[in-house]
Design a protein around this motif. Structure first.
Motif, mmCIF file in Angstrom:
data_model
loop_
_atom_site.group_PDB
_atom_site.id
_atom_site.type_symbol
_atom_site.label_atom_id
_atom_site.label_comp_id
_atom_site.label_asym_id
_atom_site.label_seq_id
_atom_site.Cartn_x
_atom_site.Cartn_y
_atom_site.Cartn_z
ATOM 1 N N LYS A 187 0.846 -1.192 0.000
ATOM 2 C CA LYS A 187 0.000 0.000 0.000
ATOM 3 C C LYS A 187 0.884 1.245 0.000
ATOM 4 O O LYS A 187 1.632 1.490 0.935
ATOM 5 C CB LYS A 187 -0.924 0.002 1.217
ATOM 6 N N LEU A 188 0.786 2.014 -1.075
ATOM 7 C CA LEU A 188 1.520 3.271 -1.218
ATOM 8 C C LEU A 188 0.490 4.373 -1.361
ATOM 9 O O LEU A 188 -0.129 4.546 -2.403
ATOM 10 C CB LEU A 188 2.432 3.229 -2.451
ATOM 11 N N SER A 189 0.304 5.134 -0.304
ATOM 12 C CA SER A 189 -0.709 6.182 -0.297
ATOM 13 C C SER A 189 -0.261 7.340 -1.182
ATOM 14 O O SER A 189 0.712 7.248 -1.932
ATOM 15 C CB SER A 189 -0.940 6.646 1.130
ATOM 16 N N ILE A 190 -0.965 8.440 -1.131
ATOM 17 C CA ILE A 190 -0.547 9.628 -1.859
ATOM 18 C C ILE A 190 0.804 10.099 -1.336
ATOM 19 O O ILE A 190 1.171 9.822 -0.195
ATOM 20 C CB ILE A 190 -1.597 10.746 -1.728
ATOM 21 N N SER A 191 1.544 10.798 -2.169
ATOM 22 C CA SER A 191 2.897 11.195 -1.800
ATOM 23 C C SER A 191 3.128 12.664 -2.134
ATOM 24 O O SER A 191 2.521 13.208 -3.064
ATOM 25 C CB SER A 191 3.917 10.328 -2.543
ATOM 26 N N ILE A 192 4.018 13.293 -1.393
ATOM 27 C CA ILE A 192 4.313 14.709 -1.604
ATOM 28 C C ILE A 192 5.793 14.968 -1.379
ATOM 29 O O ILE A 192 6.492 14.173 -0.743
ATOM 30 C CB ILE A 192 3.501 15.620 -0.654
ATOM 31 N N ASP A 193 6.232 16.100 -1.882
ATOM 32 C CA ASP A 193 7.579 16.599 -1.628
ATOM 33 C C ASP A 193 7.445 17.814 -0.716
ATOM 34 O O ASP A 193 7.083 18.907 -1.162
ATOM 35 C CB ASP A 193 8.250 16.976 -2.951
ATOM 36 N N MET A 194 7.712 17.635 0.560
ATOM 37 C CA MET A 194 7.534 18.720 1.525
ATOM 38 C C MET A 194 8.421 19.919 1.217
ATOM 39 O O MET A 194 8.120 21.043 1.626
ATOM 40 C CB MET A 194 7.814 18.215 2.941
ATOM 41 N N ALA A 195 9.497 19.711 0.470
ATOM 42 C CA ALA A 195 10.395 20.819 0.134
ATOM 43 C C ALA A 195 9.715 21.861 -0.751
ATOM 44 O O ALA A 195 10.178 23.000 -0.846
ATOM 45 C CB ALA A 195 11.643 20.289 -0.552
ATOM 46 N N LEU A 196 8.614 21.493 -1.390
ATOM 47 C CA LEU A 196 7.893 22.436 -2.243
ATOM 48 C C LEU A 196 7.026 23.395 -1.445
ATOM 49 O O LEU A 196 6.473 24.342 -2.010
ATOM 50 C CB LEU A 196 7.014 21.664 -3.234
ATOM 51 N N TYR A 197 6.919 23.171 -0.152
ATOM 52 C CA TYR A 197 6.062 24.001 0.705
ATOM 53 C C TYR A 197 6.870 24.488 1.902
ATOM 54 O O TYR A 197 6.557 24.152 3.051
ATOM 55 C CB TYR A 197 4.845 23.207 1.164
ATOM 56 N N PRO A 198 7.897 25.299 1.676
ATOM 57 C CA PRO A 198 8.837 25.611 2.762
ATOM 58 C C PRO A 198 8.367 26.664 3.743
ATOM 59 O O PRO A 198 8.717 26.615 4.914
ATOM 60 C CB PRO A 198 10.076 26.105 1.999
ATOM 61 N N LYS A 199 7.584 27.643 3.295
ATOM 62 C CA LYS A 199 7.260 28.777 4.161
ATOM 63 C C LYS A 199 5.773 29.108 4.074
ATOM 64 O O LYS A 199 5.169 29.001 3.012
ATOM 65 C CB LYS A 199 8.073 30.014 3.744
ATOM 66 N N PRO A 200 5.185 29.541 5.187
ATOM 67 C CA PRO A 200 3.789 29.992 5.130
ATOM 68 C C PRO A 200 3.681 31.277 4.315
ATOM 69 O O PRO A 200 4.591 32.102 4.320
ATOM 70 C CB PRO A 200 3.430 30.223 6.600
ATOM 71 N N TYR A 201 2.587 31.420 3.622
ATOM 72 C CA TYR A 201 2.366 32.594 2.776
ATOM 73 C C TYR A 201 1.734 33.710 3.603
ATOM 74 O O TYR A 201 0.823 33.482 4.397
ATOM 75 C CB TYR A 201 1.451 32.223 1.608
ATOM 76 N N VAL A 202 2.217 34.920 3.407
ATOM 77 C CA VAL A 202 1.682 36.087 4.114
ATOM 78 C C VAL A 202 0.650 36.768 3.221
ATOM 79 O O VAL A 202 0.936 37.137 2.076
ATOM 80 C CB VAL A 202 2.810 37.072 4.470
ATOM 81 N N LYS A 203 -0.561 36.937 3.725
ATOM 82 C CA LYS A 203 -1.643 37.531 2.930
ATOM 83 C C LYS A 203 -1.340 38.972 2.558
ATOM 84 O O LYS A 203 -0.765 39.718 3.326
ATOM 85 C CB LYS A 203 -2.962 37.473 3.707
ATOM 86 N N ARG A 204 -1.806 39.350 1.333
ATOM 87 C CA ARG A 204 -1.595 40.711 0.858
ATOM 88 C C ARG A 204 -2.873 41.546 0.859
ATOM 89 O O ARG A 204 -2.819 42.751 0.659
ATOM 90 C CB ARG A 204 -1.019 40.673 -0.558
ATOM 91 N N ASP A 205 -4.035 40.907 1.039
ATOM 92 C CA ASP A 205 -5.284 41.670 1.053
ATOM 93 C C ASP A 205 -6.263 40.997 1.999
ATOM 94 O O ASP A 205 -5.955 39.989 2.636
ATOM 95 C CB ASP A 205 -5.878 41.780 -0.357
#
Length: 395
Positions: A187-205
């Motif tokens: 069983k191989l569930s869904i997979s991700i590369d955590m390196a693609l999501y390094p920092k939280p985004y700061v809202k602009r509006d």
């Protein structure tokens, strides 16, 4: 030495869920010693990808480009011959040869799979959907013909496989029953590369952006999401909806019809199919990520790949409670789980997240922790390598 060949009809190197699943599997495997990896794409559009090249140090080649519709029907003998020739060329005497097939045995790969088995390849299937329930997802004749062919071939092919990888508990149990436990299953569930999501985004509006990114098939429940948005937008002027992805012609007509019928269509933005960098940027810019799958046997059998990407952003996720999700995520702790097909429940969940920003932040952080623990391809790669290596070494 392990000679591993990935074979399938997925787009490569850039594409949607199937492409990302294969790429993450490759990334998790290629760092192991004594393994060589190549990719054979049966057919894909030259408008999306170069038909041959090297991506992340992995050589890939497309057997036949731009082969779709009735052109495919008349070119099948040539596709069969070229695929078999490529598989023969990549076979390495004195090594453990494994053909990793993405998807079930079907009209465009069955000849190559049988040929590879005869050459001495070990065959592993990666099954992510239950095609027993796939008839209703499209009205096209080509789709129905394809599903009938897959159903005829798959049971026999799976019983003769050397190993099977599955994405969900439903598929694990079904294939275990079909093969009477005679074929090893991983069983191989869904997979991700955590390196693609390094920092939280700061809202602009001050706007609240809901996002859906993925395919637009019936199982994906896009009309449910649009109904939920209409309900939410009627009460909140600062809410917007962003959609990105693609679907077949039938699905796209439904999508654009729903957008056009919305009284708030000026607050709906369809971005089309985005390249990888643009897609990840849009994910990071959203406030709430939505996964509105419907309650069908087909939807329940799989495991939505986009869920892992959504959770990895650290943003709160609203997801239909399908497949293995209730076993993985706690409602209002790791994500907002809603009844599949219930647009009012989805609108209510979005309203809760908007009205409770601190709880929304905590849900997003907890969801990200789950993604890192369960879906990181680096950890998954270790178990997948051990599974493939054991298959290759078996008699």
């Amino acid at each position: 030495m392990l000679n591993l060949i990935f074979l399938g009809g997925f787009d490569y190197p850039h594409g949607m869920a199937g492409t990302r699943r294969i790429q993450n599997a490759i990334n998790g495997l290629k760092g192991h010693p004594n393994i060589s990896i190549q990719v054979i794409v049966l057919r894909q559009s030259s408008k999306k990808n170069s038909l041959a090249g090297v991506h992340h140090d992995i050589t890939y080649e497309t057997v036949m480009g731009d082969l779709f519709g009735y052109k495919l029907v008349f070119s099948m003998p040539l596709l069969y011959w070229r695929t078999r020739r490529k598989i023969h060329h990549l076979f390495k005497q004195g090594q453990s040869n494994v053909l990793y097939v993405y998807g079930p045995s079907s009209f465009d790969n069955s000849s190559a799979i049988n040929y590879a088995r005869g050459l001495g390849y070990k065959i592993i299937f990666d099954i992510v959907e239950d095609h027993e329930h796939a008839y209703h997802i499209s009205k096209r004749l080509m789709h129905h013909a394809k599903i009938r062919h897959i159903r005829r071939l798959s049971r026999l092919a799976l019983s003769k496989a050397h190993g099977i990888v599955v994405i969900s508990s439903h598929l694990e149990n079904k294939i275990l029953s079909l093969t009477s436990g005679a074929v090893p299953i991983h069983k191989l569930s869904i997979s991700i590369d955590m390196a693609l999501y390094p920092k939280p985004y700061v809202k602009r509006d001050n706007s609240i952006h809901l996002l859906y990114g993925g395919s637009f098939g019936e199982k994906d429940g896009i009309p449910v999401l649009l109904n939920a948005f209409n309900e939410l937008a009627s009460k909140r002027n600062h809410v917007k909806l962003v959609l990105t992805g693609q679907g077949d012609d039938e699905s796209m007509r439904i999508l654009h019809g729903c957008i056009e019928a919305s009284p708030f269509k000026n607050r709906i933005s369809y971005r089309g199919y985005l390249d990888d960098n643009s897609y990840y940027q849009v994910l990071q810019e959203a406030d709430i990520l939505c996964m509105p799958r419907i309650d069908s046997e087909y939807a329940q059998a799989g495991y939505p790949f986009k869920l892992g990407e959504y959770l990895a952003t650290g943003k709160p996720v609203i997801a239909s409670s399908v497949s293995d999700l209730p076993k993985l995520l706690r409602n209002r702790k790791d994500a907002m789980l809603v009844t599949p097909g219930d647009s009012s429940a989805m609108a209510e969940a979005a309203g809760y997240l908007i009205d409770n920003p601190e709880q929304s932040r905590r849900i997003g952080e907890s969801g990200r922790a789950i993604a890192k623990l369960k879906f990181d391809y680096r950890e998954q790669g270790k178990d997948l390598y051990n599974f493939i290596h054991a298959i290759a070494a078996s008699g």
